[in-house]
Design an enzyme around this catalytic site. Structure first.
Site, mmCIF file in Angstrom:
data_model
loop_
_atom_site.group_PDB
_atom_site.id
_atom_site.type_symbol
_atom_site.label_atom_id
_atom_site.label_comp_id
_atom_site.label_asym_id
_atom_site.label_seq_id
_atom_site.Cartn_x
_atom_site.Cartn_y
_atom_site.Cartn_z
ATOM 1 N N CYS A 74 0.870 -1.183 0.000
ATOM 2 C CA CYS A 74 0.000 0.000 0.000
ATOM 3 C C CYS A 74 0.903 1.228 0.000
ATOM 4 C CB CYS A 74 -0.927 -0.018 1.224
ATOM 5 S SG CYS A 74 -0.019 0.143 2.783
ATOM 6 N N ALA A 75 0.358 2.398 0.316
ATOM 7 C CA ALA A 75 1.169 3.622 0.241
ATOM 8 C C ALA A 75 2.243 3.660 1.325
ATOM 9 C CB ALA A 75 0.277 4.849 0.337
#
Length: 379
Positions: A74-75
């Site tokens: 994810c980020a």
């Protein structure tokens, strides 16, 4: 969350390189994923946004393999922990990438390009951005070309390969990443070089590259092709070692030429690029290895892990480098320049000119995303 196995960027890269079968499950939204993702020649990548898992729809698991390791990305590492745990509970073999794409963007891989008794060349690949920097080493002395922001990478490299960094050079004023040049030079007591054309109007402390024909590194002379090789930016400079290795900055890439539109002068700079390609570099031999400052496609990394190609092959594969009609060349280059500028490039240039100071968090944020300094001219 203590059940979730996390994996670092370095461990993930090792897995990707060992030929293990892995699937990367990216849970960011589709736009972010399409813009910028982890790529590898043998890596399968799937994008299922995080909120799809929140809706507890069993369909979401349909395309995920049970027999292959899945690395969830994810980020920044939070959402991937959550999804990895959900998958683990359903019997999938999962890992969560520690620090997410943020950590991946800070990860550098050094590879030795060349080695003999008097010369060692190391290419440092910042995989997430397609940014390449170089260490040229001879007799325990070294020159770093186009260092990126994480200067510890180069300090560590110097320790490991036992050389003293004496020279730090930037081939041009970068628009897509923050240079580590001035800080690295200050920290290790090296000289920092930049073309005076690039440094015009700044307060940067630098040695003008245009005053040098060559810079001596140990037993090796690095020729400064301060025939400024404009085209990408007016003061771009390339570096030539033994007529055999051309550190070409953003002038010539494995798959194309530098984009000349960032200064808003696509037409004039494309003409400069024509001059560079057909006059300044025409006498270089076909077996000269071109080592650029960027690449834009994972396929440009060869089987030795190096981004580089001999000039003869680049000339042969690149229609535009055979197109000696100046008007046509200029037109082609100017129109091929993508309208999509590197994100945040005005701010990054201001930082690289020494006009703007930002904290570490903002610096990382500004740099996140792919590099957009290469223009493809595949023939």
């Amino acid at each position: 969350m203590e059940n979730v196995q996390s994996i670092t960027a370095e461990e993930l890269h090792r897995k990707m390189n060992s030929g293990e079968d892995i699937v990367i499950l990216d849970v960011r939204n589709e736009t972010d994923y399409n813009d910028w993702k982890i790529e590898g020649k043998k890596v399968r990548s799937i994008n299922i946004p995080y909120f799809n898992f929140m809706e507890e729809d069993e369909q979401v698991y349909a395309g995920l393999p049970k027999d292959t390791e899945i690395v969830v990305v994810c980020a920044k590492g939070g959402a991937s922990d959550y999804v990895a745990e959900m998958l683990m509970e359903k019997g999938y073999k999962t890992w969560s990438l520690k620090g997410g794409m943020l950590a991946w963007s800070q990860f550098y891989v050094p590879t030795t390009v060349y080695l003999d008794e008097k010369l060692k060349i190391i290419q440092i690949n910042r995989l997430a951005k397609g940014c390449l920097s170089y260490a040229v080493i001879s007799e325990g002395k070294g020159m770093i070309i186009d260092p990126n922001k994480e200067i510890d990478v180069y300090i560590e490299l110097a320790k490991q390969h036992q050389f003293k960094i004496e020279h730090v050079v930037d081939s041009h004023l970068h628009a897509d990443h923050i240079t580590g040049g001035p800080r690295l030079a200050a920290q290790v007591g090296a000289t920092y070089y930049l073309s005076s054309e690039e440094a015009k109007g700044t307060n940067l402390k630098y040695e003008p590259l245009d005053r040098y024909d060559r810079i001596k590194v140990g037993d090796v002379h690095v020729e400064v092709l301060s025939i400024p090789t404009p085209g990408h930016t007016p003061g771009s400079t390339s570096f030539l070692i033994d007529n055999r290795f051309l550190m070409s900055g953003d002038t010539i890439f494995v798959g194309g030429l530098g984009r000349p539109d960032l200064g808003g002068k696509a037409k004039e700079w494309a003409e400069d690029l024509y001059h560079t390609v057909f006059y300044k570099l025409k006498d270089l031999p076909d077996d000269c290895l071109v080592l650029p400052a960027h690449y834009s496609d994972i396929q440009e990394i060869n089987e030795h892990g190096v981004v580089g190609e001999v000039l003869g092959k680049i000339r042969a594969n690149n229609d535009i480098m055979r197109n000696e009609d100046k008007a046509l060349f200029t037109e082609q280059v100017a129109s091929a320049a993508s309208m999509e500028k590197p994100p945040n490039f005005e701010e990054i240039v201001a930082i690289n000119r020494g006009e703007l100071q930002v904290d570490e968090e903002r610096a990382i944020e500004l740099e996140i995303g792919p590099n957009r300094c290469a223009v493809h001219h595949h023939g």
